[in-house]
Design an enzyme around this catalytic site. Sequence first.
Site, PDB file in Angstrom:
ATOM      1  N   CYS A 101     -21.340   0.559  -9.912  1.00 45.60           N
ATOM      2  CA  CYS A 101     -20.468   1.327  -9.007  1.00 45.60           C
ATOM      3  C   CYS A 101     -20.519   2.822  -9.347  1.00 45.60           C
ATOM      4  N   CYS A 120     -15.010   4.151   2.697  1.00 43.95           N
ATOM      5  CA  CYS A 120     -16.308   3.937   2.046  1.00 43.95           C
ATOM      6  C   CYS A 120     -16.228   2.635   1.253  1.00 43.95           C
ATOM      7  N   ASP A 137       0.754  -1.248   0.000  1.00 42.88           N
ATOM      8  CA  ASP A 137       0.000   0.000   0.000  1.00 42.88           C
ATOM      9  C   ASP A 137       0.788   1.305   0.000  1.00 42.88           C
ATOM     10  N   CYS A 168     -13.445  11.287  -3.505  1.00 40.39           N
ATOM     11  CA  CYS A 168     -13.852  10.009  -2.889  1.00 40.39           C
ATOM     12  C   CYS A 168     -14.065  10.181  -1.381  1.00 40.39           C
ATOM     13  N   CYS A 187     -22.090  -3.295 -17.155  1.00 37.63           N
ATOM     14  CA  CYS A 187     -22.494  -2.910 -15.793  1.00 37.63           C
ATOM     15  C   CYS A 187     -21.945  -1.515 -15.441  1.00 37.63           C
TER      16      CYS A 187
HETATM   17  C1  B12 Z   1      -4.018   6.818  -3.440  1.00 40.08           C
HETATM   18  C2  B12 Z   1      -4.890   5.633  -3.098  1.00 40.08           C
HETATM   19  C3  B12 Z   1      -6.227   5.869  -2.812  1.00 40.08           C
HETATM   20  C4  B12 Z   1      -6.877   7.229  -3.055  1.00 40.08           C
HETATM   21  C5  B12 Z   1      -7.106   7.390  -4.569  1.00 40.08           C
HETATM   22  C6  B12 Z   1      -7.839   6.190  -5.187  1.00 40.08           C
HETATM   23  C7  B12 Z   1      -7.432   5.815  -6.599  1.00 40.08           C
HETATM   24  N1  B12 Z   1      -8.319   5.070  -7.229  1.00 40.08           N
HETATM   25  O1  B12 Z   1      -6.345   6.100  -7.081  1.00 40.08           O
HETATM   26  C8  B12 Z   1      -8.159   7.123  -2.183  1.00 40.08           C
HETATM   27  C9  B12 Z   1      -7.877   7.700  -0.802  1.00 40.08           C
HETATM   28  C10 B12 Z   1      -9.390   7.802  -2.735  1.00 40.08           C
HETATM   29  C11 B12 Z   1      -8.300   5.594  -2.061  1.00 40.08           C
HETATM   30  C12 B12 Z   1      -9.491   4.978  -1.759  1.00 40.08           C
HETATM   31  C13 B12 Z   1      -9.631   3.608  -1.648  1.00 40.08           C
HETATM   32  N2  B12 Z   1      -8.649   2.679  -1.654  1.00 40.08           N
HETATM   33 CO1  B12 Z   1      -6.820   3.092  -2.111  1.00 40.08          CO
HETATM   34  N3  B12 Z   1      -5.034   3.303  -2.647  1.00 40.08           N
HETATM   35  C14 B12 Z   1      -4.350   4.329  -3.059  1.00 40.08           C
HETATM   36  C15 B12 Z   1      -2.923   3.902  -3.404  1.00 40.08           C
HETATM   37  C16 B12 Z   1      -1.993   4.268  -2.239  1.00 40.08           C
HETATM   38  C17 B12 Z   1      -2.373   4.480  -4.704  1.00 40.08           C
HETATM   39  C18 B12 Z   1      -3.331   4.384  -5.902  1.00 40.08           C
HETATM   40  C19 B12 Z   1      -2.795   5.082  -7.106  1.00 40.08           C
HETATM   41  O2  B12 Z   1      -1.655   4.855  -7.499  1.00 40.08           O
HETATM   42  N4  B12 Z   1      -3.589   5.976  -7.698  1.00 40.08           N
HETATM   43  C20 B12 Z   1      -3.151   6.745  -8.815  1.00 40.08           C
HETATM   44  C21 B12 Z   1      -3.912   6.404 -10.049  1.00 40.08           C
HETATM   45  C22 B12 Z   1      -3.314   7.119 -11.252  1.00 40.08           C
HETATM   46  O3  B12 Z   1      -3.753   5.036 -10.180  1.00 40.08           O
HETATM   47  P1  B12 Z   1      -4.794   4.119 -10.916  1.00 40.08           P
HETATM   48  O4  B12 Z   1      -6.199   4.383 -10.559  1.00 40.08           O
HETATM   49  O5  B12 Z   1      -4.258   2.729 -10.805  1.00 40.08           O
HETATM   50  O6  B12 Z   1      -4.553   4.700 -12.321  1.00 40.08           O
HETATM   51  C23 B12 Z   1      -4.822   3.994 -13.419  1.00 40.08           C
HETATM   52  C24 B12 Z   1      -6.159   4.401 -14.007  1.00 40.08           C
HETATM   53  O7  B12 Z   1      -6.366   5.781 -13.828  1.00 40.08           O
HETATM   54  C25 B12 Z   1      -5.868   3.985 -15.390  1.00 40.08           C
HETATM   55  N5  B12 Z   1      -6.332   4.870 -16.431  1.00 40.08           N
HETATM   56  C26 B12 Z   1      -6.256   6.190 -16.557  1.00 40.08           C
HETATM   57  N6  B12 Z   1      -6.704   6.578 -17.725  1.00 40.08           N
HETATM   58  C27 B12 Z   1      -7.057   5.449 -18.355  1.00 40.08           C
HETATM   59  C28 B12 Z   1      -7.538   5.247 -19.592  1.00 40.08           C
HETATM   60  C29 B12 Z   1      -7.821   3.935 -19.978  1.00 40.08           C
HETATM   61  C30 B12 Z   1      -8.340   3.733 -21.322  1.00 40.08           C
HETATM   62  C31 B12 Z   1      -7.629   2.829 -19.101  1.00 40.08           C
HETATM   63  C32 B12 Z   1      -7.969   1.435 -19.461  1.00 40.08           C
HETATM   64  C33 B12 Z   1      -7.106   3.053 -17.857  1.00 40.08           C
HETATM   65  C34 B12 Z   1      -6.834   4.365 -17.529  1.00 40.08           C
HETATM   66  O8  B12 Z   1      -4.432   3.928 -15.553  1.00 40.08           O
HETATM   67  C35 B12 Z   1      -3.811   4.429 -14.430  1.00 40.08           C
HETATM   68  C36 B12 Z   1      -2.425   3.874 -14.206  1.00 40.08           C
HETATM   69  O9  B12 Z   1      -2.442   2.466 -14.014  1.00 40.08           O
HETATM   70  C37 B12 Z   1      -3.089   2.343  -3.552  1.00 40.08           C
HETATM   71  C38 B12 Z   1      -1.875   1.527  -3.170  1.00 40.08           C
HETATM   72  C39 B12 Z   1      -0.813   1.553  -4.252  1.00 40.08           C
HETATM   73  N7  B12 Z   1       0.390   1.879  -3.892  1.00 40.08           N
HETATM   74  O10 B12 Z   1      -1.116   1.282  -5.412  1.00 40.08           O
HETATM   75  C40 B12 Z   1      -4.317   2.052  -2.649  1.00 40.08           C
HETATM   76  C41 B12 Z   1      -5.293   0.947  -3.085  1.00 40.08           C
HETATM   77  C42 B12 Z   1      -5.605   1.142  -4.540  1.00 40.08           C
HETATM   78  N8  B12 Z   1      -6.475   1.252  -2.304  1.00 40.08           N
HETATM   79  C43 B12 Z   1      -7.139   0.222  -1.920  1.00 40.08           C
HETATM   80  C44 B12 Z   1      -8.386   0.280  -1.244  1.00 40.08           C
HETATM   81  C45 B12 Z   1      -8.865  -0.993  -0.570  1.00 40.08           C
HETATM   82  C46 B12 Z   1      -9.129   1.472  -1.221  1.00 40.08           C
HETATM   83  C47 B12 Z   1     -10.581   1.646  -0.743  1.00 40.08           C
HETATM   84  C48 B12 Z   1     -11.502   0.492  -1.098  1.00 40.08           C
HETATM   85  C49 B12 Z   1     -10.561   1.883   0.792  1.00 40.08           C
HETATM   86  C50 B12 Z   1     -11.909   2.189   1.399  1.00 40.08           C
HETATM   87  N9  B12 Z   1     -12.772   1.206   1.589  1.00 40.08           N
HETATM   88  O11 B12 Z   1     -12.169   3.304   1.755  1.00 40.08           O
HETATM   89  C51 B12 Z   1     -10.985   2.964  -1.460  1.00 40.08           C
HETATM   90  C52 B12 Z   1     -11.592   2.670  -2.849  1.00 40.08           C
HETATM   91  C53 B12 Z   1     -11.818   3.868  -3.709  1.00 40.08           C
HETATM   92  C54 B12 Z   1     -11.722   3.536  -5.190  1.00 40.08           C
HETATM   93  N10 B12 Z   1     -12.804   3.113  -5.809  1.00 40.08           N
HETATM   94  O12 B12 Z   1     -10.631   3.657  -5.752  1.00 40.08           O
HETATM   95  C55 B12 Z   1      -6.464  -1.077  -2.332  1.00 40.08           C
HETATM   96  C56 B12 Z   1      -7.223  -1.720  -3.501  1.00 40.08           C
HETATM   97  C57 B12 Z   1      -7.245  -3.243  -3.509  1.00 40.08           C
HETATM   98  C58 B12 Z   1      -7.910  -3.768  -4.765  1.00 40.08           C
HETATM   99  N11 B12 Z   1      -8.667  -4.831  -4.638  1.00 40.08           N
HETATM  100  O13 B12 Z   1      -7.747  -3.235  -5.822  1.00 40.08           O
HETATM  101  C59 B12 Z   1      -5.005  -0.554  -2.700  1.00 40.08           C
HETATM  102  C60 B12 Z   1      -4.319  -1.304  -3.839  1.00 40.08           C
HETATM  103  C61 B12 Z   1      -4.186  -0.679  -1.392  1.00 40.08           C
HETATM  104  C62 B12 Z   1      -3.742  -2.109  -1.110  1.00 40.08           C
HETATM  105  N12 B12 Z   1      -2.457  -2.366  -1.042  1.00 40.08           N
HETATM  106  O14 B12 Z   1      -4.513  -3.021  -0.960  1.00 40.08           O
HETATM  107  N13 B12 Z   1      -7.127   4.967  -2.339  1.00 40.08           N
HETATM  108  S1  SF4 Z   2     -16.570  -2.821 -10.932  1.00 32.82           S
HETATM  109 FE1  SF4 Z   2     -18.384  -1.582 -11.253  1.00 32.82          FE
HETATM  110  S2  SF4 Z   2     -18.855  -1.861 -13.401  1.00 32.82           S
HETATM  111 FE2  SF4 Z   2     -17.464  -3.507 -12.847  1.00 32.82          FE
HETATM  112  S3  SF4 Z   2     -18.811  -5.209 -12.317  1.00 32.82           S
HETATM  113 FE3  SF4 Z   2     -18.325  -4.113 -10.407  1.00 32.82          FE
HETATM  114  S4  SF4 Z   2     -20.019  -2.644 -10.150  1.00 32.82           S
HETATM  115 FE4  SF4 Z   2     -20.083  -3.364 -12.258  1.00 32.82          FE
HETATM  116  S1  SF4 Z   3     -15.218   4.433  -2.226  1.00 35.48           S
HETATM  117 FE1  SF4 Z   3     -17.244   5.479  -2.150  1.00 35.48          FE
HETATM  118  S2  SF4 Z   3     -16.852   7.621  -2.684  1.00 35.48           S
HETATM  119 FE2  SF4 Z   3     -15.020   6.425  -3.266  1.00 35.48          FE
HETATM  120  S3  SF4 Z   3     -15.345   5.882  -5.409  1.00 35.48           S
HETATM  121 FE3  SF4 Z   3     -16.197   4.186  -4.226  1.00 35.48          FE
HETATM  122  S4  SF4 Z   3     -18.371   4.728  -3.932  1.00 35.48           S
HETATM  123 FE4  SF4 Z   3     -17.325   6.582  -4.593  1.00 35.48          FE
END
Ligand code: B12
Ligand code: SF4
Ligand code: SF4
Length: 308
Positions: A192, A239, A131, A212, A189
Amino acid sequence: MSKLKTYSTLINQEAKRLGFDSCGIAKAEFLEEEASNLELWLKKGYQGKMSYMENYFDKRLDPRLLVDGAKSVISLSYNYFPEDTQSKDSYKISKYAYGEDYHHVIKSKLKELTFFIQENIGQVNGRAFVDSAPVLERAWAQKSGLGWIGKHSLLLKKNRGSFFFLAELILDLELEYDNPFVTDHCGSCTKCIDACPTDAILPNNTVNGSKCISYFTIELKEELPTSVKGKFEDWMFGCDICQDVCPWNRFATPHSEEKFNPHPDLLSMTKKDWDEITDDVFKQVFKKSAVKRTKLSGLKRNITFLQT
Ligand code: B12
Ligand code: SF4
Ligand code: SF4
Protein backbone atom coordinates in the site's frame (compact mmCIF):
# COMPACT_ATOMS: atom_id res chain seq x y z
CA MET A 1 -24.27 -18.18 30.90
CA SER A 2 -23.93 -14.91 32.81
CA LYS A 3 -26.51 -12.19 32.23
CA LEU A 4 -23.93 -9.90 30.56
CA LYS A 5 -22.76 -12.65 28.25
CA THR A 6 -26.37 -13.41 27.28
CA TYR A 7 -26.92 -9.73 26.39
CA SER A 8 -23.74 -9.58 24.31
CA THR A 9 -24.66 -12.78 22.48
CA LEU A 10 -28.17 -11.49 21.74
CA ILE A 11 -26.79 -8.21 20.36
CA ASN A 12 -24.26 -10.06 18.24
CA GLN A 13 -26.93 -12.35 16.76
CA GLU A 14 -29.25 -9.47 15.98
CA ALA A 15 -26.42 -7.45 14.38
CA LYS A 16 -25.67 -10.37 12.05
CA ARG A 17 -29.37 -10.73 11.24
CA LEU A 18 -29.44 -7.06 10.26
CA GLY A 19 -26.58 -7.64 7.81
CA PHE A 20 -23.52 -6.51 9.78
CA ASP A 21 -20.72 -8.96 9.17
CA SER A 22 -19.06 -8.48 12.51
CA CYS A 23 -19.84 -7.13 15.91
CA GLY A 24 -17.50 -6.65 18.85
CA ILE A 25 -17.84 -4.91 22.19
CA ALA A 26 -15.32 -2.87 24.19
CA LYS A 27 -15.51 -1.10 27.52
CA ALA A 28 -16.17 2.63 27.09
CA GLU A 29 -13.09 4.34 28.46
CA PHE A 30 -10.53 7.04 27.70
CA LEU A 31 -8.34 6.15 24.68
CA GLU A 32 -5.06 6.84 26.38
CA GLU A 33 -2.67 5.45 23.77
CA GLU A 34 -4.47 7.18 20.90
CA ALA A 35 -4.51 10.60 22.61
CA SER A 36 -0.89 11.49 21.88
CA ASN A 37 -1.14 10.07 18.34
CA LEU A 38 -4.20 12.17 17.56
CA GLU A 39 -2.57 15.25 19.06
CA LEU A 40 0.53 14.72 16.93
CA TRP A 41 -1.56 14.04 13.80
CA LEU A 42 -3.33 17.37 14.26
CA LYS A 43 -0.16 19.24 15.20
CA LYS A 44 1.48 18.09 11.98
CA GLY A 45 -1.51 19.39 10.04
CA TYR A 46 -2.44 16.00 8.53
CA GLN A 47 -6.09 17.05 8.64
CA GLY A 48 -5.40 19.75 6.01
CA LYS A 49 -8.58 21.77 5.52
CA MET A 50 -10.74 19.16 7.33
CA SER A 51 -11.03 21.52 10.29
CA TYR A 52 -13.84 19.37 11.77
CA MET A 53 -11.07 16.99 12.83
CA GLU A 54 -9.79 19.68 15.22
CA ASN A 55 -13.15 19.89 17.01
CA TYR A 56 -14.22 17.91 20.08
CA PHE A 57 -10.70 16.67 20.85
CA ASP A 58 -11.74 15.38 24.31
CA LYS A 59 -14.97 13.77 23.11
CA ARG A 60 -13.09 12.02 20.30
CA LEU A 61 -10.98 10.29 22.89
CA ASP A 62 -13.61 9.49 25.47
CA PRO A 63 -17.05 8.04 24.61
CA ARG A 64 -18.28 8.87 28.11
CA LEU A 65 -18.25 12.52 27.04
CA LEU A 66 -20.51 11.69 24.09
CA VAL A 67 -23.05 9.60 26.02
CA ASP A 68 -23.83 10.17 29.68
CA GLY A 69 -22.86 7.15 31.74
CA ALA A 70 -21.53 5.26 28.68
CA LYS A 71 -20.32 1.78 29.55
CA SER A 72 -19.96 -0.02 26.22
CA VAL A 73 -18.88 0.67 22.66
CA ILE A 74 -20.39 -1.81 20.20
CA SER A 75 -18.37 -1.81 16.96
CA LEU A 76 -19.90 -3.12 13.78
CA SER A 77 -18.74 -3.62 10.22
CA TYR A 78 -20.81 -3.60 7.03
CA ASN A 79 -19.47 -4.98 3.74
CA TYR A 80 -19.56 -2.80 0.59
CA PHE A 81 -17.36 -4.80 -1.76
CA PRO A 82 -19.17 -4.79 -5.14
CA GLU A 83 -19.74 -7.71 -7.46
CA ASP A 84 -18.86 -5.64 -10.57
CA THR A 85 -16.65 -2.62 -11.07
CA GLN A 86 -16.56 0.27 -13.56
CA SER A 87 -15.60 -0.10 -17.21
CA LYS A 88 -11.85 0.10 -17.87
CA ASP A 89 -12.17 3.26 -19.96
CA SER A 90 -13.60 5.41 -17.20
CA TYR A 91 -12.62 7.88 -14.52
CA LYS A 92 -12.89 6.04 -11.23
CA ILE A 93 -15.21 6.29 -8.25
CA SER A 94 -14.43 4.58 -4.95
CA LYS A 95 -16.36 1.37 -4.53
CA TYR A 96 -17.92 2.61 -1.30
CA ALA A 97 -19.82 5.27 -3.24
CA TYR A 98 -21.37 3.12 -5.98
CA GLY A 99 -24.80 2.85 -4.39
CA GLU A 100 -26.97 4.63 -1.86
CA ASP A 101 -25.23 6.78 0.76
CA TYR A 102 -24.00 4.42 3.49
CA HIS A 103 -24.67 6.96 6.23
CA HIS A 104 -28.42 6.54 5.66
CA VAL A 105 -28.39 2.79 5.01
CA ILE A 106 -26.35 1.98 8.12
CA LYS A 107 -27.97 4.58 10.41
CA SER A 108 -31.34 2.89 9.94
CA LYS A 109 -29.80 -0.52 10.76
CA LEU A 110 -28.28 0.99 13.92
CA LYS A 111 -31.71 2.31 14.89
CA GLU A 112 -33.16 -1.16 14.45
CA LEU A 113 -30.43 -2.64 16.62
CA THR A 114 -31.07 -0.05 19.33
CA PHE A 115 -34.79 -0.82 19.18
CA PHE A 116 -34.02 -4.53 19.55
CA ILE A 117 -31.92 -3.81 22.65
CA GLN A 118 -34.66 -1.68 24.18
CA GLU A 119 -37.23 -4.39 23.53
CA ASN A 120 -35.21 -7.41 24.61
CA ILE A 121 -32.73 -6.19 27.18
CA GLY A 122 -34.15 -3.05 28.71
CA GLN A 123 -34.31 0.70 28.61
CA VAL A 124 -30.89 2.02 27.59
CA ASN A 125 -29.53 5.44 26.79
CA GLY A 126 -27.22 5.58 23.82
CA ARG A 127 -26.21 7.02 20.47
CA ALA A 128 -25.52 5.55 17.06
CA PHE A 129 -22.58 6.64 14.93
CA VAL A 130 -21.35 5.99 11.45
CA ASP A 131 -18.38 7.90 10.07
CA SER A 132 -19.35 11.49 10.63
CA ALA A 133 -18.92 11.80 14.40
CA PRO A 134 -16.00 12.50 16.71
CA VAL A 135 -15.31 8.81 17.32
CA LEU A 136 -12.00 7.08 16.52
CA GLU A 137 -13.82 4.25 14.78
CA ARG A 138 -10.83 2.15 13.78
CA ALA A 139 -9.35 2.28 17.28
CA TRP A 140 -12.67 1.05 18.75
CA ALA A 141 -13.00 -1.68 16.14
CA GLN A 142 -9.51 -2.94 16.99
CA LYS A 143 -10.30 -2.80 20.72
CA SER A 144 -13.52 -4.74 20.12
CA GLY A 145 -11.60 -7.52 18.41
CA LEU A 146 -12.83 -6.87 14.84
CA GLY A 147 -9.39 -6.73 13.23
CA TRP A 148 -6.07 -4.93 13.03
CA ILE A 149 -5.13 -1.48 11.72
CA GLY A 150 -3.11 -1.98 8.55
CA LYS A 151 -0.21 0.13 7.33
CA HIS A 152 -2.71 2.09 5.22
CA SER A 153 -4.42 2.88 8.57
CA LEU A 154 -7.67 1.07 7.64
CA LEU A 155 -9.14 -1.78 9.63
CA LEU A 156 -8.46 -5.20 8.14
CA LYS A 157 -9.98 -8.60 8.75
CA LYS A 158 -8.22 -11.79 7.71
CA ASN A 159 -11.30 -13.39 6.16
CA ARG A 160 -12.55 -10.24 4.44
CA GLY A 161 -9.94 -7.57 3.80
CA SER A 162 -10.94 -3.93 4.33
CA PHE A 163 -13.83 -3.04 2.01
CA PHE A 164 -16.34 -2.49 4.81
CA PHE A 165 -17.70 0.46 6.76
CA LEU A 166 -17.43 0.84 10.50
CA ALA A 167 -20.22 1.95 12.82
CA GLU A 168 -20.84 2.06 16.56
CA LEU A 169 -23.46 2.10 19.27
CA ILE A 170 -22.31 3.77 22.47
CA LEU A 171 -24.58 2.69 25.31
CA ASP A 172 -24.92 3.14 29.06
CA LEU A 173 -25.40 -0.62 29.31
CA GLU A 174 -22.79 -2.90 30.78
CA LEU A 175 -22.01 -5.87 28.57
CA GLU A 176 -19.48 -8.66 28.30
CA TYR A 177 -16.42 -7.34 26.43
CA ASP A 178 -14.44 -8.91 23.63
CA ASN A 179 -10.65 -9.08 23.66
CA PRO A 180 -8.80 -6.52 21.55
CA PHE A 181 -7.30 -7.76 18.30
CA VAL A 182 -3.60 -7.79 19.07
CA THR A 183 -1.87 -9.43 16.12
CA ASP A 184 -0.68 -7.44 13.12
CA HIS A 185 -0.93 -9.42 9.90
CA CYS A 186 0.76 -6.88 7.64
CA GLY A 187 4.17 -8.36 8.37
CA SER A 188 6.88 -7.07 6.04
CA CYS A 189 4.41 -6.16 3.26
CA THR A 190 4.57 -2.54 2.05
CA LYS A 191 2.38 -2.80 -1.06
CA CYS A 192 0.00 0.00 0.00
CA ILE A 193 2.84 2.40 0.87
CA ASP A 194 4.59 1.65 -2.43
CA ALA A 195 1.42 2.06 -4.51
CA CYS A 196 0.13 5.32 -3.02
CA PRO A 197 0.68 7.88 -5.80
CA THR A 198 0.84 10.88 -3.47
CA ASP A 199 2.98 9.31 -0.72
CA ALA A 200 0.21 9.87 1.81
CA ILE A 201 0.91 6.70 3.80
CA LEU A 202 3.46 7.31 6.54
CA PRO A 203 5.17 4.88 8.90
CA ASN A 204 3.29 3.88 12.08
CA ASN A 205 0.00 3.00 10.38
CA THR A 206 -0.76 6.67 9.78
CA VAL A 207 -2.07 8.56 6.77
CA ASN A 208 -1.36 12.20 6.08
CA GLY A 209 -4.96 13.07 5.24
CA SER A 210 -3.95 16.27 3.47
CA LYS A 211 -2.04 14.26 0.84
CA CYS A 212 -4.67 11.61 0.14
CA ILE A 213 -6.54 11.58 -3.20
CA SER A 214 -9.73 10.96 -1.26
CA TYR A 215 -9.16 14.27 0.56
CA PHE A 216 -8.42 16.18 -2.64
CA THR A 217 -11.35 14.80 -4.63
CA ILE A 218 -14.01 14.81 -1.86
CA GLU A 219 -13.05 17.00 1.06
CA LEU A 220 -11.15 19.91 -0.49
CA LYS A 221 -13.56 22.59 -1.59
CA GLU A 222 -11.10 24.85 -3.39
CA GLU A 223 -8.97 24.47 -6.51
CA LEU A 224 -6.78 21.38 -6.60
CA PRO A 225 -3.08 22.18 -6.15
CA THR A 226 -0.79 21.80 -9.15
CA SER A 227 1.71 19.90 -6.96
CA VAL A 228 -0.47 16.77 -7.32
CA LYS A 229 -1.30 17.15 -11.00
CA GLY A 230 -0.87 13.92 -12.95
CA LYS A 231 -0.86 11.82 -9.77
CA PHE A 232 -4.52 10.83 -9.42
CA GLU A 233 -4.40 7.79 -11.73
CA ASP A 234 -7.90 8.59 -13.03
CA TRP A 235 -9.59 8.70 -9.60
CA MET A 236 -12.36 11.33 -9.73
CA PHE A 237 -14.10 10.54 -6.43
CA GLY A 238 -12.12 8.97 -3.58
CA CYS A 239 -9.37 6.43 -4.15
CA ASP A 240 -9.12 2.66 -3.59
CA ILE A 241 -5.50 2.11 -4.61
CA CYS A 242 -4.13 1.16 -1.17
CA GLN A 243 -6.99 -1.31 -0.73
CA ASP A 244 -6.92 -2.72 -4.26
CA VAL A 245 -3.25 -3.69 -3.89
CA CYS A 246 -3.64 -5.17 -0.42
CA PRO A 247 -3.24 -8.97 -0.48
CA TRP A 248 -5.91 -9.38 2.22
CA ASN A 249 -8.56 -8.02 -0.15
CA ARG A 250 -8.25 -11.22 -2.19
CA PHE A 251 -10.64 -12.52 0.45
CA ALA A 252 -13.25 -9.81 -0.08
CA THR A 253 -16.60 -11.23 -1.14
CA PRO A 254 -19.47 -9.26 -2.71
CA HIS A 255 -21.93 -7.55 -0.38
CA SER A 256 -25.58 -8.50 -0.35
CA GLU A 257 -26.97 -5.01 0.33
CA GLU A 258 -29.27 -4.18 -2.54
CA LYS A 259 -29.09 -0.47 -1.70
CA PHE A 260 -25.35 -0.47 -2.42
CA ASN A 261 -25.88 -1.63 -6.01
CA PRO A 262 -24.96 1.10 -8.50
CA HIS A 263 -27.33 2.73 -10.95
CA PRO A 264 -27.06 0.50 -14.06
CA ASP A 265 -25.43 3.30 -16.10
CA LEU A 266 -22.64 3.99 -13.63
CA LEU A 267 -20.56 0.91 -14.45
CA SER A 268 -20.78 1.32 -18.21
CA MET A 269 -20.07 5.06 -18.44
CA THR A 270 -16.90 5.89 -20.32
CA LYS A 271 -14.55 8.86 -19.98
CA LYS A 272 -16.41 10.49 -22.85
CA ASP A 273 -19.72 10.09 -21.00
CA TRP A 274 -18.23 11.63 -17.87
CA ASP A 275 -16.72 14.50 -19.85
CA GLU A 276 -20.19 15.29 -21.18
CA ILE A 277 -22.19 14.66 -17.99
CA THR A 278 -25.24 16.90 -17.55
CA ASP A 279 -27.08 17.91 -14.42
CA ASP A 280 -29.92 15.48 -15.28
CA VAL A 281 -27.58 12.51 -15.70
CA PHE A 282 -25.77 13.40 -12.47
CA LYS A 283 -29.07 13.52 -10.57
CA GLN A 284 -30.19 10.22 -12.07
CA VAL A 285 -26.98 8.23 -11.58
CA PHE A 286 -26.24 9.57 -8.10
CA LYS A 287 -29.83 9.95 -6.88
CA LYS A 288 -29.14 8.81 -3.30
CA SER A 289 -25.36 8.49 -3.49
CA ALA A 290 -22.61 9.94 -1.31
CA VAL A 291 -21.16 11.38 -4.54
CA LYS A 292 -23.76 14.13 -4.25
CA ARG A 293 -21.45 15.50 -1.55
CA THR A 294 -19.14 17.06 -4.14
CA LYS A 295 -22.11 18.22 -6.24
CA LEU A 296 -21.81 18.16 -10.02
CA SER A 297 -19.50 21.17 -9.87
CA GLY A 298 -17.05 19.30 -7.62
CA LEU A 299 -17.08 16.23 -9.84
CA LYS A 300 -16.49 18.41 -12.90
CA ARG A 301 -13.58 20.13 -11.13
CA ASN A 302 -12.03 16.70 -10.54
CA ILE A 303 -12.64 15.53 -14.12
CA THR A 304 -11.06 18.68 -15.54
CA PHE A 305 -8.06 18.14 -13.27
CA LEU A 306 -7.64 14.62 -14.68
CA GLN A 307 -7.99 15.78 -18.29
CA THR A 308 -5.52 18.59 -18.60
C1 B12 B 1 -10.94 11.91 8.38
C2 B12 B 1 -11.18 10.62 7.64
C3 B12 B 1 -10.56 10.45 6.41
C4 B12 B 1 -9.49 11.41 5.90
C5 B12 B 1 -8.18 11.12 6.67
C6 B12 B 1 -7.80 9.63 6.65
C7 B12 B 1 -7.14 9.09 7.90
N1 B12 B 1 -6.49 7.96 7.71
O1 B12 B 1 -7.27 9.60 9.00
C8 B12 B 1 -9.47 11.08 4.38
C9 B12 B 1 -10.41 12.03 3.65
C10 B12 B 1 -8.11 11.15 3.71
C11 B12 B 1 -10.09 9.67 4.38
C12 B12 B 1 -9.90 8.78 3.35
C13 B12 B 1 -10.45 7.51 3.34
N2 B12 B 1 -11.35 7.00 4.20
CO1 B12 B 1 -11.86 7.89 5.84
N3 B12 B 1 -12.36 8.56 7.52
C14 B12 B 1 -12.02 9.63 8.18
C15 B12 B 1 -12.72 9.64 9.54
C16 B12 B 1 -13.95 10.57 9.47
C17 B12 B 1 -11.84 10.04 10.72
C18 B12 B 1 -10.47 9.34 10.76
C19 B12 B 1 -9.60 9.87 11.85
O2 B12 B 1 -10.03 9.96 12.99
N4 B12 B 1 -8.38 10.28 11.51
C20 B12 B 1 -7.49 10.86 12.46
C21 B12 B 1 -6.30 9.99 12.70
C22 B12 B 1 -5.46 10.56 13.84
O3 B12 B 1 -6.84 8.77 13.07
P1 B12 B 1 -6.09 7.41 12.85
O4 B12 B 1 -5.47 7.26 11.52
O5 B12 B 1 -7.02 6.35 13.35
O6 B12 B 1 -4.96 7.68 13.86
C23 B12 B 1 -4.28 6.69 14.43
C24 B12 B 1 -2.96 6.46 13.74
O7 B12 B 1 -2.42 7.69 13.30
C25 B12 B 1 -2.26 5.85 14.89
N5 B12 B 1 -0.89 6.25 15.09
C26 B12 B 1 -0.32 7.45 15.07
N6 B12 B 1 0.94 7.37 15.42
C27 B12 B 1 1.15 6.07 15.69
C28 B12 B 1 2.24 5.43 16.13
C29 B12 B 1 2.16 4.05 16.31
C30 B12 B 1 3.35 3.37 16.79
C31 B12 B 1 0.97 3.32 16.03
C32 B12 B 1 0.87 1.85 16.17
C33 B12 B 1 -0.14 4.00 15.62
C34 B12 B 1 -0.01 5.36 15.46
O8 B12 B 1 -2.95 6.25 16.09
C35 B12 B 1 -3.92 7.19 15.79
C36 B12 B 1 -5.07 7.20 16.78
O9 B12 B 1 -5.76 5.96 16.81
C37 B12 B 1 -13.15 8.13 9.69
C38 B12 B 1 -14.42 7.89 10.47
C39 B12 B 1 -14.19 8.02 11.97
N7 B12 B 1 -14.99 8.81 12.62
O10 B12 B 1 -13.28 7.39 12.50
C40 B12 B 1 -13.25 7.67 8.22
C41 B12 B 1 -12.83 6.22 7.88
C42 B12 B 1 -11.52 5.95 8.54
N8 B12 B 1 -12.64 6.29 6.44
C43 B12 B 1 -12.97 5.22 5.81
C44 B12 B 1 -12.75 5.01 4.43
C45 B12 B 1 -13.49 3.85 3.78
C46 B12 B 1 -11.89 5.84 3.70
C47 B12 B 1 -11.37 5.62 2.27
C48 B12 B 1 -11.07 4.17 1.93
C49 B12 B 1 -12.42 6.21 1.28
C50 B12 B 1 -12.00 6.18 -0.17
N9 B12 B 1 -12.06 5.04 -0.83
O11 B12 B 1 -11.68 7.19 -0.72
C51 B12 B 1 -10.10 6.51 2.26
C52 B12 B 1 -8.86 5.71 2.71
C53 B12 B 1 -7.63 6.52 2.94
C54 B12 B 1 -6.73 5.89 4.00
N10 B12 B 1 -5.85 4.99 3.61
O12 B12 B 1 -6.86 6.24 5.17
C55 B12 B 1 -13.55 4.17 6.75
C56 B12 B 1 -12.53 3.04 6.98
C57 B12 B 1 -13.12 1.65 7.15
C58 B12 B 1 -12.04 0.64 7.50
N11 B12 B 1 -12.14 -0.55 6.97
O13 B12 B 1 -11.14 0.93 8.24
C59 B12 B 1 -13.87 5.05 8.03
C60 B12 B 1 -13.71 4.33 9.37
C61 B12 B 1 -15.33 5.52 7.84
C62 B12 B 1 -16.35 4.44 8.17
N12 B12 B 1 -17.21 4.66 9.14
O14 B12 B 1 -16.40 3.39 7.60
N13 B12 B 1 -10.78 9.44 5.53
S1 SF4 C 1 -2.38 -2.91 4.69
FE1 SF4 C 1 -0.65 -2.47 3.36
S2 SF4 C 1 1.08 -3.40 4.40
FE2 SF4 C 1 -0.75 -4.29 5.30
S3 SF4 C 1 -1.08 -6.17 4.14
FE3 SF4 C 1 -2.31 -4.56 3.17
S4 SF4 C 1 -0.99 -3.73 1.54
FE4 SF4 C 1 0.31 -4.91 2.91
S1 SF4 D 1 -6.63 6.23 -0.66
FE1 SF4 D 1 -5.16 6.51 -2.38
S2 SF4 D 1 -4.13 8.46 -2.00
FE2 SF4 D 1 -5.18 7.86 -0.09
S3 SF4 D 1 -3.64 6.74 1.09
FE3 SF4 D 1 -4.72 5.19 -0.11
S4 SF4 D 1 -3.53 5.02 -2.02
FE4 SF4 D 1 -2.88 6.90 -1.02
